[in-house]
Design a protein around this motif. Structure first.
Motif, PDB file in Angstrom:
ATOM      1  N   THR A  69      28.844  36.290  45.770  1.00 21.24           N
ATOM      2  CA  THR A  69      29.204  37.694  45.625  1.00 21.24           C
ATOM      3  C   THR A  69      30.709  37.737  45.453  1.00 21.24           C
ATOM      4  OG1 THR A  69      27.386  38.336  47.056  1.00 21.24           O
ATOM      5  CG2 THR A  69      29.123  39.944  46.734  1.00 21.24           C
TER       6      THR A  69
ATOM      7  N   ALA B 187      32.812  40.672  44.430  1.00 18.49           N
ATOM      8  CA  ALA B 187      33.643  41.859  44.610  1.00 18.49           C
ATOM      9  C   ALA B 187      32.852  42.954  45.307  1.00 18.49           C
ATOM     10  CB  ALA B 187      34.122  42.355  43.263  1.00 18.49           C
ATOM     11  N   THR B 188      33.576  43.782  46.027  1.00 16.16           N
ATOM     12  CA  THR B 188      32.988  44.978  46.593  1.00 16.16           C
ATOM     13  C   THR B 188      33.670  46.156  45.923  1.00 16.16           C
ATOM     14  OG1 THR B 188      32.594  43.891  48.692  1.00 16.16           O
ATOM     15  CG2 THR B 188      32.584  46.275  48.715  1.00 16.16           C
TER      16      THR B 188
ATOM     17  N   GLN C 245      34.093  50.323  45.414  1.00 13.30           N
ATOM     18  CA  GLN C 245      33.906  51.574  46.123  1.00 13.30           C
ATOM     19  C   GLN C 245      34.012  52.729  45.140  1.00 13.30           C
ATOM     20  OE1 GLN C 245      34.998  52.489  49.803  1.00 13.30           O
ATOM     21  NE2 GLN C 245      34.170  50.593  50.574  1.00 13.30           N
TER      22      GLN C 245
ATOM     23  N   ARG D  38      28.981  52.609  48.187  1.00  8.68           N
ATOM     24  CA  ARG D  38      29.635  51.303  48.207  1.00  8.68           C
ATOM     25  C   ARG D  38      28.786  50.371  47.366  1.00  8.68           C
ATOM     26  NH1 ARG D  38      29.564  47.565  53.002  1.00  8.68           N
ATOM     27  NH2 ARG D  38      30.569  45.807  52.064  1.00  8.68           N
TER      28      ARG D  38
ATOM     29  N   THR E 205      28.344  46.479  45.210  1.00  5.42           N
ATOM     30  CA  THR E 205      28.735  45.071  45.200  1.00  5.42           C
ATOM     31  C   THR E 205      28.366  44.467  43.858  1.00  5.42           C
ATOM     32  OG1 THR E 205      28.326  44.911  47.563  1.00  5.42           O
ATOM     33  CG2 THR E 205      28.400  42.849  46.349  1.00  5.42           C
ATOM     34  N   LYS E 206      29.272  43.661  43.327  1.00  2.00           N
ATOM     35  CA  LYS E 206      29.001  42.944  42.084  1.00  2.00           C
ATOM     36  C   LYS E 206      28.602  41.520  42.456  1.00  2.00           C
ATOM     37  CE  LYS E 206      31.075  41.583  37.715  1.00  2.00           C
ATOM     38  NZ  LYS E 206      32.290  41.641  36.895  1.00  2.00           N
ATOM     39  N   ALA E 207      27.401  41.110  42.039  1.00  8.72           N
ATOM     40  CA  ALA E 207      26.892  39.773  42.351  1.00  8.72           C
ATOM     41  C   ALA E 207      26.736  38.990  41.055  1.00  8.72           C
ATOM     42  CB  ALA E 207      25.559  39.866  43.064  1.00  8.72           C
TER      43      ALA E 207
ATOM     44  N   ILE F 164      25.524  44.904  39.341  1.00  8.95           N
ATOM     45  CA  ILE F 164      26.244  45.758  40.279  1.00  8.95           C
ATOM     46  C   ILE F 164      25.193  46.572  41.015  1.00  8.95           C
ATOM     47  CG2 ILE F 164      27.884  47.651  40.528  1.00  8.95           C
ATOM     48  CD1 ILE F 164      29.309  46.586  38.066  1.00  8.95           C
TER      49      ILE F 164
ATOM     50  N   THR G 131      23.840  48.011  45.352  1.00 12.02           N
ATOM     51  CA  THR G 131      24.214  48.269  46.739  1.00 12.02           C
ATOM     52  C   THR G 131      24.126  46.957  47.522  1.00 12.02           C
ATOM     53  OG1 THR G 131      21.962  48.819  47.367  1.00 12.02           O
ATOM     54  CG2 THR G 131      23.349  50.642  46.635  1.00 12.02           C
ATOM     55  N   PRO G 132      24.862  46.843  48.607  1.00 12.93           N
ATOM     56  CA  PRO G 132      24.840  45.595  49.385  1.00 12.93           C
ATOM     57  C   PRO G 132      23.457  45.207  49.895  1.00 12.93           C
ATOM     58  CG  PRO G 132      26.687  46.949  50.052  1.00 12.93           C
ATOM     59  CD  PRO G 132      25.874  47.782  49.110  1.00 12.93           C
TER      60      PRO G 132
ATOM     61  N   VAL H  39      21.488  42.920  47.299  1.00 10.80           N
ATOM     62  CA  VAL H  39      22.078  41.653  46.854  1.00 10.80           C
ATOM     63  C   VAL H  39      21.160  40.466  47.156  1.00 10.80           C
ATOM     64  CG1 VAL H  39      24.004  40.055  47.194  1.00 10.80           C
ATOM     65  CG2 VAL H  39      24.430  42.488  46.942  1.00 10.80           C
TER      66      VAL H  39
END
Length: 50
Positions: A5, A7-8, A10, A15, A17-19, A37, A39-40, A43
């Motif tokens: 992962t 980057a986070t 906002q 919120r 997250t880019k995985a 991209i 949500t957390p 992931v």
């Protein structure tokens, strides 16, 4: 298969997250990168999916 992962992100309301994960091509045997991209919470599901 490597996964990370990176980057986070906002936004004003969520919120995100880019995985990025590496996926091996069955035809050529080379690796490609798949990005998403989300949500957390999503992931782990994204990284487990082949």
């Amino acid at each position: 298969m490597a996964k990370k992962t990176v980057a986070t992100l906002q936004t004003s309301s969520k919120r995100l997250t880019k995985a990025i994960k590496m996926v091996r091509s069955p035809k050529t045997g080379s690796y490609t990168f798949v990005e998403g991209i989300m949500t957390p919470e999503e992931v782990d599901e994204f990284l487990k999916k082949k």
